[in-house]
Design a protein around this motif. Sequence first.
Motif, PDB file in Angstrom:
ATOM      1  N   LYS A  50     -23.342  26.241  -1.814  1.00  0.00           N
ATOM      2  CA  LYS A  50     -23.498  24.892  -1.263  1.00  0.00           C
ATOM      3  C   LYS A  50     -24.948  24.416  -1.154  1.00  0.00           C
ATOM      4  O   LYS A  50     -25.230  23.264  -1.510  1.00  0.00           O
ATOM      5  CB  LYS A  50     -22.795  24.810   0.100  1.00  0.00           C
ATOM      6  CG  LYS A  50     -22.658  23.389   0.629  1.00  0.00           C
ATOM      7  CD  LYS A  50     -21.793  22.520  -0.286  1.00  0.00           C
ATOM      8  CE  LYS A  50     -21.546  21.160   0.293  1.00  0.00           C
ATOM      9  NZ  LYS A  50     -20.837  20.255  -0.636  1.00  0.00           N
ATOM     10  N   ASN A  54     -26.070  21.089  -2.984  1.00  0.00           N
ATOM     11  CA  ASN A  54     -26.618  19.945  -2.264  1.00  0.00           C
ATOM     12  C   ASN A  54     -27.892  19.429  -2.919  1.00  0.00           C
ATOM     13  O   ASN A  54     -28.091  18.213  -3.057  1.00  0.00           O
ATOM     14  CB  ASN A  54     -26.918  20.334  -0.811  1.00  0.00           C
ATOM     15  CG  ASN A  54     -25.671  20.393   0.063  1.00  0.00           C
ATOM     16  OD1 ASN A  54     -24.635  19.844  -0.287  1.00  0.00           O
ATOM     17  ND2 ASN A  54     -25.778  21.057   1.190  1.00  0.00           N
ATOM     18  N   ILE A 228     -15.517  28.772   7.399  1.00  0.00           N
ATOM     19  CA  ILE A 228     -16.582  28.031   6.725  1.00  0.00           C
ATOM     20  C   ILE A 228     -17.512  28.993   5.998  1.00  0.00           C
ATOM     21  O   ILE A 228     -17.908  30.024   6.554  1.00  0.00           O
ATOM     22  CB  ILE A 228     -17.392  27.201   7.743  1.00  0.00           C
ATOM     23  CG1 ILE A 228     -16.445  26.321   8.568  1.00  0.00           C
ATOM     24  CG2 ILE A 228     -18.435  26.344   7.049  1.00  0.00           C
ATOM     25  CD1 ILE A 228     -17.045  25.803   9.847  1.00  0.00           C
ATOM     26  N   ALA A 230     -20.727  29.033   2.632  1.00  0.00           N
ATOM     27  CA  ALA A 230     -21.519  28.311   1.641  1.00  0.00           C
ATOM     28  C   ALA A 230     -21.079  28.633   0.219  1.00  0.00           C
ATOM     29  O   ALA A 230     -21.433  27.916  -0.715  1.00  0.00           O
ATOM     30  CB  ALA A 230     -23.001  28.652   1.794  1.00  0.00           C
ATOM     31  N   TYR A 232     -18.272  28.615  -2.399  1.00  0.00           N
ATOM     32  CA  TYR A 232     -16.988  27.960  -2.648  1.00  0.00           C
ATOM     33  C   TYR A 232     -15.888  28.972  -2.952  1.00  0.00           C
ATOM     34  O   TYR A 232     -14.741  28.812  -2.517  1.00  0.00           O
ATOM     35  CB  TYR A 232     -17.137  26.984  -3.813  1.00  0.00           C
ATOM     36  CG  TYR A 232     -15.870  26.262  -4.194  1.00  0.00           C
ATOM     37  CD1 TYR A 232     -15.458  25.122  -3.499  1.00  0.00           C
ATOM     38  CD2 TYR A 232     -15.083  26.701  -5.250  1.00  0.00           C
ATOM     39  CE1 TYR A 232     -14.294  24.459  -3.841  1.00  0.00           C
ATOM     40  CE2 TYR A 232     -13.920  26.039  -5.609  1.00  0.00           C
ATOM     41  CZ  TYR A 232     -13.528  24.913  -4.908  1.00  0.00           C
ATOM     42  OH  TYR A 232     -12.366  24.262  -5.262  1.00  0.00           O
ATOM     43  N   VAL A 252     -13.456  25.361   4.798  1.00  0.00           N
ATOM     44  CA  VAL A 252     -14.431  24.317   4.462  1.00  0.00           C
ATOM     45  C   VAL A 252     -15.636  24.915   3.742  1.00  0.00           C
ATOM     46  O   VAL A 252     -16.191  25.935   4.171  1.00  0.00           O
ATOM     47  CB  VAL A 252     -14.903  23.590   5.742  1.00  0.00           C
ATOM     48  CG1 VAL A 252     -15.855  22.454   5.389  1.00  0.00           C
ATOM     49  CG2 VAL A 252     -13.707  23.055   6.534  1.00  0.00           C
ATOM     50  N   TRP A 253     -16.047  24.244   2.672  1.00  0.00           N
ATOM     51  CA  TRP A 253     -17.254  24.603   1.913  1.00  0.00           C
ATOM     52  C   TRP A 253     -18.423  23.826   2.518  1.00  0.00           C
ATOM     53  O   TRP A 253     -18.502  22.611   2.388  1.00  0.00           O
ATOM     54  CB  TRP A 253     -17.039  24.226   0.453  1.00  0.00           C
ATOM     55  CG  TRP A 253     -18.124  24.643  -0.493  1.00  0.00           C
ATOM     56  CD1 TRP A 253     -18.860  25.776  -0.453  1.00  0.00           C
ATOM     57  CD2 TRP A 253     -18.552  23.915  -1.647  1.00  0.00           C
ATOM     58  NE1 TRP A 253     -19.732  25.809  -1.520  1.00  0.00           N
ATOM     59  CE2 TRP A 253     -19.560  24.686  -2.267  1.00  0.00           C
ATOM     60  CE3 TRP A 253     -18.176  22.700  -2.226  1.00  0.00           C
ATOM     61  CZ2 TRP A 253     -20.210  24.266  -3.435  1.00  0.00           C
ATOM     62  CZ3 TRP A 253     -18.813  22.283  -3.385  1.00  0.00           C
ATOM     63  CH2 TRP A 253     -19.814  23.066  -3.978  1.00  0.00           C
ATOM     64  N   ARG A 254     -19.332  24.543   3.187  1.00  0.00           N
ATOM     65  CA  ARG A 254     -20.387  23.843   3.924  1.00  0.00           C
ATOM     66  C   ARG A 254     -21.605  24.749   4.081  1.00  0.00           C
ATOM     67  O   ARG A 254     -21.489  25.970   4.151  1.00  0.00           O
ATOM     68  CB  ARG A 254     -19.862  23.431   5.304  1.00  0.00           C
ATOM     69  CG  ARG A 254     -20.825  22.641   6.161  1.00  0.00           C
ATOM     70  CD  ARG A 254     -20.155  22.193   7.444  1.00  0.00           C
ATOM     71  NE  ARG A 254     -19.084  21.240   7.192  1.00  0.00           N
ATOM     72  CZ  ARG A 254     -18.154  20.900   8.077  1.00  0.00           C
ATOM     73  NH1 ARG A 254     -18.155  21.456   9.280  1.00  0.00           N
ATOM     74  NH2 ARG A 254     -17.225  20.018   7.775  1.00  0.00           N
ATOM     75  N   ASP A 255     -22.771  24.134   4.168  1.00  0.00           N
ATOM     76  CA  ASP A 255     -24.018  24.837   4.456  1.00  0.00           C
ATOM     77  C   ASP A 255     -24.226  24.833   5.963  1.00  0.00           C
ATOM     78  O   ASP A 255     -24.586  23.813   6.549  1.00  0.00           O
ATOM     79  CB  ASP A 255     -25.178  24.144   3.741  1.00  0.00           C
ATOM     80  CG  ASP A 255     -26.526  24.771   4.057  1.00  0.00           C
ATOM     81  OD1 ASP A 255     -26.542  25.850   4.688  1.00  0.00           O
ATOM     82  OD2 ASP A 255     -27.555  24.184   3.681  1.00  0.00           O
ATOM     83  N   ASP A 260     -24.063  19.078  10.523  1.00  0.00           N
ATOM     84  CA  ASP A 260     -23.750  17.734  10.025  1.00  0.00           C
ATOM     85  C   ASP A 260     -22.812  16.958  10.940  1.00  0.00           C
ATOM     86  O   ASP A 260     -22.347  15.876  10.591  1.00  0.00           O
ATOM     87  CB  ASP A 260     -23.156  17.816   8.616  1.00  0.00           C
ATOM     88  CG  ASP A 260     -21.826  18.580   8.564  1.00  0.00           C
ATOM     89  OD1 ASP A 260     -21.322  18.981   9.634  1.00  0.00           O
ATOM     90  OD2 ASP A 260     -21.293  18.762   7.453  1.00  0.00           O
ATOM     91  N   GLY A 262     -19.808  17.746  11.784  1.00  0.00           N
ATOM     92  CA  GLY A 262     -18.396  17.877  11.416  1.00  0.00           C
ATOM     93  C   GLY A 262     -17.585  18.735  12.363  1.00  0.00           C
ATOM     94  O   GLY A 262     -16.364  18.628  12.401  1.00  0.00           O
ATOM     95  N   THR A 292     -26.356  25.832  14.856  1.00  0.00           N
ATOM     96  CA  THR A 292     -25.159  25.085  14.474  1.00  0.00           C
ATOM     97  C   THR A 292     -23.977  25.461  15.358  1.00  0.00           C
ATOM     98  O   THR A 292     -23.168  24.606  15.743  1.00  0.00           O
ATOM     99  CB  THR A 292     -24.818  25.336  12.988  1.00  0.00           C
ATOM    100  OG1 THR A 292     -25.898  24.864  12.178  1.00  0.00           O
ATOM    101  CG2 THR A 292     -23.542  24.612  12.576  1.00  0.00           C
TER     102      THR A 292
END
Length: 342
Positions: A50, A54, A228, A230, A232, A252-255, A260, A262, A292
Motif C-alpha cells: 500500500k 499510494n 488490516i 499494507a 494486499y 482492509v488494504w491500508r497503510d 485516515d 477510517g 493510529t
Amino acid sequence: MSLALNTLLYQIQNGSFHFGGGRVIFLNAMFHSDLSVLSDSDLTVQQHFKPYENALVQAGFTVQPDIPCDDGTYDMVCLLVPKNMVEARYFMARGLRLLRHGGALICAADNKAGGTRLKKMMHNFGVQDLCDDARNKARAVWGVVNDAREDEIEKALSVGAVQDILDGEYTSQAGVFGWDKVDKGSALLTQHIPQGLKGKGADFGCGYGYLSKFLLSHCPKIKQMHCIDADYRAVELCRKNLAYFNQEQQCVWRDLTQYDGGLKNLDFVVMNPPFHEGKKADLLIGQNFIETAYQSLRRGGRLWMVANNHLSYEHVLNRTFLACDKVYEGQGFKILSAQKLK
C-alpha cells in the motif's frame, strides 16, 4: 529510493535496453520521477504494498494490486524482483506468462537482495540474449523470450501460488510476512490476551490472519473484527482464512502508518507491528501503528501488542496513552498493553 529501480530505468534511458513502446507492464513497481520514460507505451502498473501504491497513485498512475491473468500479449515486462527466492521465481514466471512470443523481460534487484543471481534465474527460465549491467549496488538483467522453459515456469507457479499451510489450518502465499509459519511473537501474544475481549476490534498488520482467527475462536463476545494490512495479498488471504466465522469482518488494504479517520471507537486493537521496510530496521513504523491505534480506539479502549525486546516502544506508549503496562517479558519478546484514558 530503490537502487534497483534506478538501475533498471537507466538501461532504458541510455539505450542499453531497447524500448520500442507497445504494451508494457511493470510488476512490483515503485514510483520514480523517471518512470515517464515509459509514458509512450500502453502501461499497466502493479503493486501490492500500500505505501508504494499510494506514492504511484499520487503521481498520477493507475495501479492494480493483482498481477493480471496470463494473456501472452505484452511486449515488455519490467520487474523489481523480490528478495524471497520463492516469491521472486513466482513473479518472474507470472511475468513470462504475460509476454508475447519475442517479448522482452527486464528485471532488477539490489545486489544484497538477489541481484547477483538474476542472470542465472532468467537463464534457467529460458530467457535468451541475456545482457546485464551492475551499478548503484544493484543489477539489471534483460533478454528476449521466444521459447521459455514451461517446466520451470510451472514449477515456480506451483511453489509460489496460494496454498494451504500448517496442516491445512490456514491458506497463505510466499512473500507475505511469516507466510508458512506461526510467528513466535504472535503466538506469545495469544497467551496473554484476555479471552473476555468483546465488541469491535482490529488486528493491525493482520498478515494471513493468525491473530484474528485466534480471537474469533476464543473470544465469543467479539461482534466485529477489522483486519488490516499494507500487503494486499495478506488482506485477501486473511479474508479466506476467516470466511467461516459468523462475526462481522472487514478486511482492509491500508497503510496503518498514516491515520485516515477510517477507524473510530474501537474497543480493542491487537498488533505485532513490523519493524522492517525492505532491508532497513525502522522503529517509526511501529510508533506510527501505536499512534493510529490510539486515534482508532474509543475512550476506555485498550491496545495489546507484542514486540522484540530491543524495540523501545514504551516511551511512545507513555507519551500517547499516558501509561503502559508490560504484561510479559521473555523469550526475546515483550507484551505491552495500554488503555486510552482521554
